[in-house]
Design an enzyme around this catalytic site. Structure first.
Site, PDB file in Angstrom:
ATOM      1  N   THR A 184      43.847  39.938  33.234  1.00 14.72           N
ATOM      2  CA  THR A 184      45.016  39.280  33.815  1.00 14.72           C
ATOM      3  C   THR A 184      44.880  37.778  33.615  1.00 14.72           C
ATOM      4  O   THR A 184      43.771  37.255  33.592  1.00 14.72           O
ATOM      5  CB  THR A 184      45.030  39.599  35.331  1.00 14.72           C
ATOM      6  OG1 THR A 184      45.276  40.991  35.469  1.00 14.72           O
ATOM      7  CG2 THR A 184      46.055  38.796  36.105  1.00 14.72           C
ATOM      8  N   ARG A 212      53.612  51.851  38.809  1.00  7.21           N
ATOM      9  CA  ARG A 212      52.673  51.204  39.746  1.00  7.21           C
ATOM     10  C   ARG A 212      52.833  49.676  39.695  1.00  7.21           C
ATOM     11  O   ARG A 212      52.950  49.077  38.645  1.00  7.21           O
ATOM     12  CB  ARG A 212      51.252  51.596  39.378  1.00  7.21           C
ATOM     13  CG  ARG A 212      50.149  50.940  40.231  1.00  7.21           C
ATOM     14  CD  ARG A 212      49.573  49.722  39.557  1.00  7.21           C
ATOM     15  NE  ARG A 212      48.420  49.170  40.275  1.00  7.21           N
ATOM     16  CZ  ARG A 212      47.854  48.009  39.972  1.00  7.21           C
ATOM     17  NH1 ARG A 212      48.324  47.297  38.976  1.00  7.21           N
ATOM     18  NH2 ARG A 212      46.828  47.565  40.647  1.00  7.21           N
ATOM     19  N   GLY A 214      51.053  46.142  40.961  1.00 10.49           N
ATOM     20  CA  GLY A 214      49.833  45.558  41.520  1.00 10.49           C
ATOM     21  C   GLY A 214      50.130  44.323  42.344  1.00 10.49           C
ATOM     22  O   GLY A 214      51.268  44.075  42.768  1.00 10.49           O
ATOM     23  N   ASP A 215      49.095  43.522  42.555  1.00 13.15           N
ATOM     24  CA  ASP A 215      49.247  42.307  43.359  1.00 13.15           C
ATOM     25  C   ASP A 215      49.872  41.153  42.588  1.00 13.15           C
ATOM     26  O   ASP A 215      50.468  40.246  43.195  1.00 13.15           O
ATOM     27  CB  ASP A 215      47.876  41.844  43.878  1.00 13.15           C
ATOM     28  CG  ASP A 215      46.931  41.521  42.718  1.00 13.15           C
ATOM     29  OD1 ASP A 215      46.804  42.357  41.807  1.00 13.15           O
ATOM     30  OD2 ASP A 215      46.345  40.420  42.727  1.00 13.15           O
ATOM     31  N   THR A 235      42.956  37.746  40.491  1.00 15.30           N
ATOM     32  CA  THR A 235      42.758  38.801  39.501  1.00 15.30           C
ATOM     33  C   THR A 235      41.777  39.805  40.086  1.00 15.30           C
ATOM     34  O   THR A 235      40.777  39.414  40.694  1.00 15.30           O
ATOM     35  CB  THR A 235      42.206  38.256  38.179  1.00 15.30           C
ATOM     36  OG1 THR A 235      41.761  39.371  37.389  1.00 15.30           O
ATOM     37  CG2 THR A 235      41.056  37.280  38.361  1.00 15.30           C
ATOM     38  N   GLY A 236      42.067  41.072  39.903  1.00 14.74           N
ATOM     39  CA  GLY A 236      41.143  42.071  40.429  1.00 14.74           C
ATOM     40  C   GLY A 236      41.883  43.349  40.776  1.00 14.74           C
ATOM     41  O   GLY A 236      43.020  43.564  40.335  1.00 14.74           O
ATOM     42  N   GLY A 238      44.160  45.341  42.270  1.00 16.36           N
ATOM     43  CA  GLY A 238      45.365  44.873  42.945  1.00 16.36           C
ATOM     44  C   GLY A 238      45.656  45.493  44.296  1.00 16.36           C
ATOM     45  O   GLY A 238      46.162  44.822  45.203  1.00 16.36           O
TER      46      GLY A 238
HETATM   47  N1  ASP Z   1      45.309  42.380  39.648  1.00 10.10           N
HETATM   48  C1  ASP Z   1      45.788  43.118  38.511  1.00 10.10           C
HETATM   49  C2  ASP Z   1      46.485  44.351  39.000  1.00 10.10           C
HETATM   50  O1  ASP Z   1      46.005  44.985  39.913  1.00 10.10           O
HETATM   51  C3  ASP Z   1      44.723  43.495  37.543  1.00 10.10           C
HETATM   52  C4  ASP Z   1      43.694  42.438  37.221  1.00 10.10           C
HETATM   53  O2  ASP Z   1      43.762  41.337  37.696  1.00 10.10           O
HETATM   54  O3  ASP Z   1      42.779  42.754  36.454  1.00 10.10           O
HETATM   55  O4  ASP Z   1      47.462  44.733  38.418  1.00 10.10           O
END
Ligand code: ASP
Length: 318
Positions: A184, A212, A214-215, A235-236, A238
């Site tokens: 991301t 879906r 995400g955050d 990032t992570g 979500g």
């Molecule tokens: N946060 C992103 C999501 O969950 C993915 C990521 O940051 O790697 O869609």
């Protein structure tokens, strides 16, 4: 005497220039993940470092020349969306159906205005569409076909879905590599007028369910900006970032406690979240130009610049 002259003619002018220089700061990320040095060749490491450095250099020179935080955040995220080494725009991961759905969000710290698009499959640069939602619509978030219809009306470039799909991301999908390959992208800038902007763009998580979200496109979870506190891009994993309202939490803790940016981000990333429940990281810039890039994984592609002082890193020990 000579020392005094040295001070007056050499040191003093440079101190004065430094003091009068306007304050600006920029942080960018290209995703947190579980990369170890042994997983990636020296050449690939170089490719990422060069990409981060050149994106940062463009944003830095814009800020130095007086560009707005909004323009800088949009520009640097577009550059990363166009670079297929990241999981945003071109190079996004595939969902369960083998197609790409992108999410992006954008926030203006001056007035708390925000825009986001989610589940878009044909907009070449989702971050630009997110900014347009903020500036040209009365809404904050548009989804799927509605977001694309809105973007088309504003002449945003469209691409077929296969434009986003690179051989590497296709392979990850076929081999079901899970969620370990992040990528991301996000940016937070403080410009010389003291304005903060933040943005985030992603293809989401590899093999995610169709539809879906995400955050990353959710204001307060993946992105937040407030001139009175800070700007944040996450990032992570979500789902955890949504439940913990991570980006807004950074701002709220700054507003409601006496902790500084580094203490706040460390508490959120390592105590409220952790590498099992909420793997990931964030970048943040506060109103004074302090930068924090905290993560609980083994790697986060990241770079920052404060008044021209540059830092580029990938692994946790850098
Ligand atoms: N946060 C992103 C999501 O969950 C993915 C990521 O940051 O790697 O869609």
């Amino acid at each position: 005497m000579r020392q005094l002259l040295n001070f007056l003619f050499i040191l003093l002018p440079s101190i004065l220039v430094h003091l009068s220089a306007q304050n600006y700061a920029l942080a960018i990320h290209g995703g947190a993940g579980f990369l170890n040095r042994s997983d990636i060749s020296e050449y690939q490491v170089q490719v990422y470092r060069e990409s981060l450095s050149s994106v940062l250099a463009i944003g830095d020179s814009m800020l130095n020349a007086g560009s707005s935080a909004l323009d800088v955040v949009e520009t640097v995220i577009r550059l990363m969306e166009n670079d297929s080494i990241y999981n945003a725009g071109k190079g996004s991961v595939l969902n369960k159906h083998g197609m790409v759905e992108c999410d992006a969000s954008f926030m203006d710290g001056r007035n708390l205005e925000a825009g986001a698009v989610t589940g878009v499959a044909h907009i070449k640069n989702p971050i630009t569409a997110a900014r347009l939602v903020m500036e040209k619509s009365p809404h904050v978030m548009l989804a799927g076909k509605g977001a694309e219809e809105f973007a088309l009306l504003h002449n945003v470039p469209f691409v077929p879905n296969k434009y986003f799909i690179t051989a590497r991301k296709h392979q990850a999908y076929v081999k079901k590599l899970g969620n370990r390959k992040h990528g991301t992208v996000g940016a937070v800038a403080l410009d010389i007028s003291g304005n903060i902007a933040a943005g985030t763009s992603t293809g989401g998580m590899n093999g995610k369910a169709f539809g879906r979200i995400g955050d990353s496109p959710i204001i307060g979870a993946g992105t937040y900006a407030n001139n009175n506190t800070c700007g944040v891009s996450c990032t992570g994993h979500g789902e955890y970032y949504i439940r913990n309202v991570v980006a807004h939490d950074v701002s709220a803790m700054l507003a409601y406690t006496s902790k500084d940016l580094q203490e706040v981000t460390a508490e959120i990333i390592h105590e409220k979240l952790n590498s099992r429940a909420g793997a990931g990281g964030l970048i943040a810039v506060d109103k004074a130009g302090n930068i924090s890039m905290e993560f609980n994984t083994t790697s986060m592609f990241r770079a920052s610049s404060k008044n021209g002082k540059v830092y580029v890193a990938i692994f946790a020990d850098e």
